[in-house]
Scaffold this active site. Structure first.
Site, PDB file in Angstrom:
ATOM      1  N   CYS A   1      46.295  59.151  75.391  1.00 42.54           N
ATOM      2  CA  CYS A   1      45.682  59.818  74.638  1.00 42.54           C
ATOM      3  C   CYS A   1      46.477  60.518  73.512  1.00 42.54           C
ATOM      4  CB  CYS A   1      44.600  60.909  75.339  1.00 42.54           C
ATOM      5  SG  CYS A   1      43.877  62.133  74.228  1.00 42.54           S
TER       6      CYS A   1
ATOM      7  N   HIS B   1      22.763  77.386  56.041  1.00 48.05           N
ATOM      8  CA  HIS B   1      22.363  76.720  54.806  1.00 48.05           C
ATOM      9  C   HIS B   1      23.456  76.915  53.840  1.00 48.05           C
ATOM     10  CE1 HIS B   1      20.482  74.286  51.670  1.00 48.05           C
ATOM     11  NE2 HIS B   1      20.822  75.395  50.722  1.00 48.05           N
TER      12      HIS B   1
ATOM     13  N   GLU C   1      34.539  40.295  65.565  1.00 51.33           N
ATOM     14  CA  GLU C   1      34.007  40.709  66.682  1.00 51.33           C
ATOM     15  C   GLU C   1      33.055  39.387  67.145  1.00 51.33           C
ATOM     16  OE1 GLU C   1      33.861  43.485  68.647  1.00 51.33           O
ATOM     17  OE2 GLU C   1      32.337  42.118  69.584  1.00 51.33           O
TER      18      GLU C   1
ATOM     19  N   LYS D   1      44.154  59.850  65.090  1.00 51.77           N
ATOM     20  CA  LYS D   1      43.465  60.755  64.221  1.00 51.77           C
ATOM     21  C   LYS D   1      44.411  61.067  62.928  1.00 51.77           C
ATOM     22  CE  LYS D   1      40.595  59.540  66.700  1.00 51.77           C
ATOM     23  NZ  LYS D   1      41.038  58.273  67.440  1.00 51.77           N
TER      24      LYS D   1
ATOM     25  N   GLU E   1      54.947  61.571  86.120  1.00 48.21           N
ATOM     26  CA  GLU E   1      54.442  60.745  84.843  1.00 48.21           C
ATOM     27  C   GLU E   1      55.645  59.704  84.543  1.00 48.21           C
ATOM     28  OE1 GLU E   1      51.985  60.169  82.690  1.00 48.21           O
ATOM     29  OE2 GLU E   1      53.701  59.020  81.884  1.00 48.21           O
TER      30      GLU E   1
ATOM     31  N   ILE F   1      40.989  44.251  72.069  1.00 45.79           N
ATOM     32  CA  ILE F   1      39.821  43.417  72.917  1.00 45.79           C
ATOM     33  C   ILE F   1      39.761  44.015  74.422  1.00 45.79           C
ATOM     34  CG2 ILE F   1      40.237  41.446  71.817  1.00 45.79           C
ATOM     35  CD1 ILE F   1      42.343  40.677  74.024  1.00 45.79           C
ATOM     36  N   GLY F   2      39.773  45.493  74.219  1.00 49.47           N
ATOM     37  CA  GLY F   2      39.488  46.343  75.550  1.00 49.47           C
ATOM     38  C   GLY F   2      40.689  46.639  76.374  1.00 49.47           C
TER      39      GLY F   2
ATOM     40  N   ALA G   1      35.684  50.865  69.027  1.00 46.73           N
ATOM     41  CA  ALA G   1      35.997  52.079  68.345  1.00 46.73           C
ATOM     42  C   ALA G   1      37.619  51.946  67.622  1.00 46.73           C
ATOM     43  CB  ALA G   1      35.940  53.471  69.043  1.00 46.73           C
TER      44      ALA G   1
END
Ligand code: FAD
Length: 465
Positions: A44, A444, A205, A53, A36, A271-272, A185
């Site tokens: 990620c 519930h 977009e 997140k 790596e 844009i990808g 996303a």
């Protein structure tokens, strides 16, 4: 250059594909090394899913506290420290990267920091690492080098006026105004985060809808929610001639014949992505590509003997859980008798508020295929739990086969959508029909009752609508 004895597998890239492949190979008792060039965890954990997140959680909390009076709480002089917000997300990423290094040790995966290059099949040169250059020999090599944000060739990413998600994750200060180009996303998540903290956000977009891979009804509901939150949205619109200046950046906003110049503090490009392949393979290896990504067969084998590939580098969908699935299947195919599976049903999640999650066909795709379908829909306004937690925006929508109730697609926009979708993914994987979801007792009050009510609604049997 020191030479190593032979590995069963050399993994290049330590993201969700590479680290999972290496750990799985270690579990199978095989000799494996993971090379790596930055940090275990890949995009990620370090520059994608996880730090974003962490930022989104801050935005959610801040937005909730601004409306705390809805819960009977008064909260005056609410402020935030942007540097601390960013630092928290870096700490979270760092902790997760460290976790992967621990898992490597636990599973006897050798971990080598450095840039890998396939010199010939089975031979990988590693350069730039702490221990000096190394030459690794392996029976197999897995390419899991991932992808990076696409850029406009004419435009320099300087990290302040012009950013990709990578620079945006370590912004020094909150821009007063920002244009986000691309409403997939990543673009949408940054739009939510920055707007919630007070930036003036314009989301652009080129396709007719934001989150364009989602069901149209979901895209439109999200667009309405975003507009209500104060985000300006331009669809069927492109951005041209981006010109950074000292304190601002200007660009042309183009819709049909209309063109107008707009000035903002920063532009974020979402844009990808493109594959990380440069310098990876010696010129005398002719690795077959498909639209810029590595082409693989059903066993994740490339056209070159002994070289496999998995994850973002083999093309869409560019998702961490898909990358991990592919890598584990590839390794199982190499070392066990199991037949590797290709990606079938997979959830796609967007973690803005309201959240968006889906699996399978959209209504439009099902109709375009000429399938006979039945729809089941349940709004969160009718869910006691959603009302109690003050998150009533959105709905659950099921696309069912008309005859048997097979679930062809499921779409959720609303509270905890990204957690709720798991039930439908499992249902589809196990070929459980809407009737069985409906007959399953859901606790519930929970948001998950909406999943069973949507299934019931397809047959006019929902109780709460
Ligand atoms: P990567 O994670 O990109 O890992 C590849 C690794 O290979 C990198 O660490 C790189 O340094 C290394 N590498 C490259 N070349 C070499 C070389 N020659 N030698 C050695 N190492 C090399 N996906 C989701 O599922 N959910 C999300 O919420 C989500 N959010 C995201 C948010 C952002 C802002 C971004 C950018 C992405 C997000 N993604 C998300 C996508 C997700 O990060 C990727 O799909 C995932 O990381 C792909 O895993 P991978 O292992 O294929 O590649």
């Amino acid at each position: 250059m020191s030479e190593e004895s032979e590995y069963d597998l050399i993994v290049i890239g330590g993201g969700p594909a590479g680290y999972a492949a290496a750990i799985r190979t270690g579990q199978l008792g095989k000799r494996v090394v993971c090379v790596e060039r930055e940090r275990a965890g890949g995009t990620c954990l370090n520059w994608g899913c996880i730090p974003s997140k962490a930022l989104l959680k801050t935005a959610e909390l801040y937005a909730s506290m601004k409306h705390a009076e809805a819960f009977g709480i008064s909260c005056s002089e609410l402020t935030f420290d942007f540097e601390a917000v960013i630092q928290r997300s870096r700490n979270v990423a760092d902790r997760m990267g460290g976790g992967i290094e621990f898992l490597f040790r636990k599973n006897r995966v050798e971990y080598l920091l450095g840039t890998g290059r396939i010199a010939s099949p089975g031979v990988v040169e590693v350069s730039g690492g702490e221990g000096g250059d190394r030459l690794l020999q392996g029976q197999r090599v897995l390419v899991s080098t991932g992808s990076r944000a696409r850029r406009f060739p004419y435009l320099k990413v300087d990290g302040e006026r012009v950013m990709t998600s990578r620079e945006a994750l370590v912004m020094k200060r909150l821009p007063g105004s920002i244009a986000i180009v691309g409403a997939g996303a990543i673009g949408v998540e940054f739009a939510y985060f920055l707007n919630a903290l007070g930036s003036n956000v314009t989301l652009i977009e080129m396709l007719p809808e934001i989150v364009p891979v989602e069901d149209k009804e979901v895209s439109r509901t999200l667009a309405r929610a975003f507009k209500k939150q104060g985000i300006a949205i331009h669809t069927e619109t492109t951005v041209e001639n981006i010109k950074p200046a000292k304190q601002s950046v200007s660009f042309e906003l183009c819709k049909g014949e209309e063109r107008r110049r707009v000035r903002v503090e920063s532009v974020l490009l979402s844009i990808g992505v493109e594959a990380n392949l440069e310098g990876l393979i010696s010129d005398n290896i002719d690795l077959a590509l498909d639209s810029g990504f590595v082409a693989v067969d059903d066993r994740y084998r490339t056209n070159v003997g002994g070289i496999y590939a998995a994850g973002d580098v083999i093309g869409p969908p560019w998702l961490a859980h898909v990358a991990t699935f592919e890598a584990i299947e590839a390794v199982n195919g190499m070392f066990t008798n199991s037949e590797p599976r290709k990606v079938g049903q997979f959830p796609g999640c967007t973690y803005c508020q309201p959240q968006v999650a889906s699996v399978g066909l959209t209504e439009e795709a099902a109709r375009a295929r000429g399938l006979k379908i039945r729809l089941g829909k349940f709004p969160f306004t009718a869910s006691g739990k959603a009302v109690a937690v003050n998150h009533i925006e959105g709905f659950v929508k099921l696309i069912l086969d008309e005859q048997y109730g097979e679930i062809l697609g499921a779409h959720i926009i609303g509270p905890d959508a990204t957690e709720l979708i798991a039930e439908y993914v499992l249902a589809m994987e196990c070929e459980i029909t809407a009737h069985e979801v409906h007959r399953t007792i859901h606790a519930h009050p929970t948001l998950s009752e909406a999943l069973s009510e949507a299934a019931a609604a397809a047959y006019g049997e929902a109780i709460h609508i």
